[in-house]
Design an enzyme around this catalytic site. Structure first.
Site, mmCIF file in Angstrom:
data_model
loop_
_atom_site.group_PDB
_atom_site.id
_atom_site.type_symbol
_atom_site.label_atom_id
_atom_site.label_comp_id
_atom_site.label_asym_id
_atom_site.label_seq_id
_atom_site.Cartn_x
_atom_site.Cartn_y
_atom_site.Cartn_z
ATOM 1 N N GLU B 266 -8.146 -7.084 -7.020
ATOM 2 C CA GLU B 266 -8.115 -5.622 -6.935
ATOM 3 C C GLU B 266 -6.652 -5.237 -6.916
ATOM 4 O O GLU B 266 -5.927 -5.604 -5.985
ATOM 5 C CB GLU B 266 -8.838 -5.162 -5.671
ATOM 6 C CG GLU B 266 -9.010 -3.664 -5.649
ATOM 7 C CD GLU B 266 -9.050 -3.149 -4.234
ATOM 8 O OE1 GLU B 266 -9.734 -3.737 -3.394
ATOM 9 O OE2 GLU B 266 -8.355 -2.158 -3.974
ATOM 10 N N CYS B 303 -6.226 2.139 -1.354
ATOM 11 C CA CYS B 303 -6.360 1.836 -2.781
ATOM 12 C C CYS B 303 -7.169 2.909 -3.489
ATOM 13 O O CYS B 303 -7.105 3.034 -4.705
ATOM 14 C CB CYS B 303 -6.986 0.469 -2.989
ATOM 15 S SG CYS B 303 -8.232 0.048 -1.779
#
Lengths: 509, 509
Positions: B266, B303
């Site tokens: 990620e 994020c």
């Protein structure tokens, strides 16, 4: 070089189109005779490929291509149209590949191709909880999930050895990518262009009646390798599916990896067979005969060919003898090309230089691309010493026999194996302990673990895994055969968070 | 540089071991004050890492590690031990990261960490048809399938921004990899080593009582970047799970790709929000306030922070004003490090050089690593001209407002977006047509599509997708959050063909 005719067209955005540029056309060669087959076929330029990518991108975003019923209808109509041309297509594939017409191409592989397309149609239509779409409704949170298409065309590239069931425009990757809602750009194989053209004509016909975007299926015959790698990196292209050689696969993988594109690659496998001591004691001759039969299938040009037999314990000589005897009495196999013969010959030379002994065959045997059924043998010490050379895949009717003195040696061999599509163990009475020691080492090194059967048959059932760890494939999590899991490969994970019911796909409402 | 003490140990094969070699130790810094925190922690050598890989490989092959009950028991015991040390661990994480203790670290993130470990335990124990193991029995063919561990340790690397729930030794990747039956080699984060040490101590304690191999969980604090890349390519290492920056993620991806290892990464996302015309007309101020609240969470170091607001149509000025007003009255946020402040400052300079205008904030604000809540605005033409700079992720309490004149402009922006973790649309009356035009472009560009809610919350439910196309992650097919699918990432597809019942795992018998 003269050509009687050149069919300089590719299927681009729904139209059979002359290629751009001036690359020389290419021709197939009949591997049974070595003769050129008319007509010649075109090699694309980058301009052609760029057009395919852009048109494919439009197809991906087209509303009609989100409709499971249209997609399923196309796949079924396509299968029907192929079936109607079965004789002509199978005859062309036979001529271009040298593979047996009956029953292999006309019945077995043809029916497999049709079955896969129809299974894919069923998968496309299925919107249930066990489908590849994996729909999850969570009423409490309003967060729902499913799987959906990748948002761009998938490039498919098929192998030389299954001109129908693995063909880029009719095989498993094609059927899976289409079923998941993606357009496909299919690259034909240069060794069987006439087969590819006939398949693509059927696809084009079905597409016209489908209501899908005309660029849902596009087809080209050939391109320069560097243009193919560039196509993978094209911003419009979503992913690549490939079956073929390790060298080509690794080049594709590097291009896809660098561009951040998913790739689903089936590359290479030596498919070792371990005959455990009890099996050797009880049935050495039967195992040897079965091994030879498996090696000889498709002239040894199966990705699941059991290239190495490791016989454990005393008394394995009859296994080797039975295999040699069966191969000595078999006619030479027809390889797909003269290049294949040359590659196999140089591979055998590497093996004999490394200490393997030819027990039968070993030579080319014209006319055409014929090669003798070949068995080599090597002792286990030498096998261990020259493992990289001796445990490499050799494409053709060739098997290597290794006598292992006992389980410790077998386990040491197992621990050095690269990732494989298949590993097989033959077991007999008293082999349970041997299984328990060897299986944990082998299990994570292959996609399919077999007991007491040869790996060459790949059933098209949901429980099949035609995959395995690198370098057999590019990723151990996937299978190229077996729906609906092979369909799910060509999809992305999607979450719909707080999205109003009217904005959800029908299967999540 | 002086250290009051050095805890020069890593968790290697069940033993807290002094590291090899003589790299200088490192220390955390309290980002609220800028002061060093004792003690120092060790930097591993390659010799240390090689030992971890080899020991992890032994753990992968250990019979006890194939037992779902033992694995589940370990995960549950580990969660209980963490819960018993909640106050001390949360206090350490607060001191090392500057994140709020209450409720963020001590309650919300701590409970999320425990919940994930317990969900993973349930996933490990589940051998049913809907479990991550996906067992398929096919009686007719004798070909069965399931998913199983990868055959070697998984390297996990966590981010700076979730020191508990995404920590390499206690977070989602850890829990998922363990639940799938893999050993884990966890790399701590250099910004919160004390937190990592306390987490790893609890894991080590639970491991002793678990009956699992002692190298099932190994932990080290830090290594040279080149040694970390080398560890990924180690033949014994099976895969890597990573959450962090794009630069680090791309380096890991290149190393994993070259070695043929699966990587689950990620990396980065700007998480654009599109406010459709009807939403802007009806609720500009509420949307602006919600946007500011989402930007400010965790000092903008999520994020899923919605870094860009694209407001479509007339009347969007009140949206911008509401966001500016909320940010002006917010205290400066504490970034994780002085490096983070410097990176953000230079990023803002790039944005203003490209034509964005600072509407509030824009500066560092000590003591420690504080930074003002910042809103920038840019017109849509300039945004389009300097898209690469202006649409990049900026880690911190910063958002960019873009006024788009209409849907055509919004669709053009959407079509240029890189892969994202999330994309959000705010809708109001009369926005159905706008949704229908924009959603198809956005759907394949993100893992999670939201309507009328901000993306910062990531619910740990099976329908969550915390993933998305490259470069948000390395592969669009996976999610890092949401079991059992996050568990299945760290497994391989396995087929058992003709294998005797006694040789099958219990769930396939």
């Amino acid at each position: 070089m003269r050509y009687h005719s050149v069919m300089s067209t590719i299927l681009s955005d729904g139209v059979w189109t002359r290629v751009d540029g001036d690359h020389d056309p290419f021709q197939a060669i009949d591997p049974a005779t070595g003769e050129r087959i008319d007509p010649g076929y075109p090699v694309c330029s980058w301009t052609d490929l760029d057009r395919l990518a852009v048109a494919g991108s439009r197809a991906a975003g087209h509303p009609a291509n989100q409709d499971p019923t249209r997609i399923a209808g196309f796949l079924e109509d396509y299968a029907d149209r192929l079936d109607a041309r079965r004789e002509a297509i199978a005859a062309m594939a036979h001529r271009e590949t040298g593979l047996p017409l009956e029953p292999r191409l006309r019945v077995v592989e043809f029916d497999r191709m049709l079955g896969q397309l129809r299974q894919a149609a069923a998968a496309a239509r299925d919107v249930g909880p066990d489908s590849w779409r994996s729909p999850i409704r969570d009423e409490a949170t309003g967060i729902h999930a499913d799987r959906g298409p990748l948002g761009g065309p998938v490039l498919t590239i098929g192998p030389n050895n299954f001109p129908l069931a693995f063909h880029a425009v009719s095989g498993g990757d094609f059927a899976s990518a289409i079923a998941a809602g993606n357009p496909v750009i299919a690259k034909g194989h240069p060794l069987h262009p006439g087969t590819g053209a006939m398949l693509a004509e059927c696809a084009a016909g079905a597409l016209v009646d489908s209501g899908l975007h005309p660029a849902t299926v596009q087809f080209f015959h050939h391109c320069r390798p560097e243009d193919g790698l560039r196509l993978i990196a094209h911003p419009a292209v979503a992913a690549v599916g490939f079956t073929g050689s390790r060298n080509a696969g690794l080049a594709l993988k590097a291009a896809a990896d660098a561009a951040g594109k998913p790739s689903f690659l089936e590359m290479s496998s030596v498919n070792p067979v371990f005959a455990l001591p009890g099996a050797v004691s009880a049935g050495a001759e039967e195992i040897g005969a079965a091994w030879a039969g498996s090696i000889l299938m498709g002239a040894g040009q199966f990705c699941t060919k059991p290239g190495i037999m490791i016989a454990i314990g005393d008394g394995s000589e009859p296994l080797l003898e039975a295999a040699v005897s069966a191969c000595e009495s078999a006619p030479p196999g027809i390889l797909f090309s003269a290049e294949g013969v040359a590659t196999l010959q140089s591979g055998l030379r590497e093996m004999t230089d490394a200490g393997a002994e030819v027990r039968c065959g070993g030579s080319a045997a014209g006319p055409g691309s014929r090669f003798e059924a070949t068995v080599l043998a090597v002792d286990s010490n030498r096998f261990a010493d020259r493992f990289e050379v001796l445990a490499s895949e050799r494409f053709g009717p060739v098997g290597l026999f290794v006598a292992a003195s006992g389980m410790d040696e077998a386990i040491a061999i197992a621990g050095r194996l690269e990732g494989q599509l298949t590993v097989t163990m033959y077991t007999g009475d008293g082999d349970d302990d041997a299984w328990d020691r060897l299986a944990p080492v082998l299990r994570s090194r292959c996609g399919r673990l077999l007991e007491n059967k040869m790996p060459t048959g790949v059933a098209v059932v949901p429980s099949m895994v035609h995959g395995g760890p690198y370098p057999a494939t590019g990723h151990p999590g996937f299978t190229a055969v077996g729906m609906p899991t092979s369909v799910a490969r060509f999809s992305m994970a999607r979450c719909w968070d707080g999205v109003a019911a009217g904005h959800l796909p029908s299967w999540l409402r």
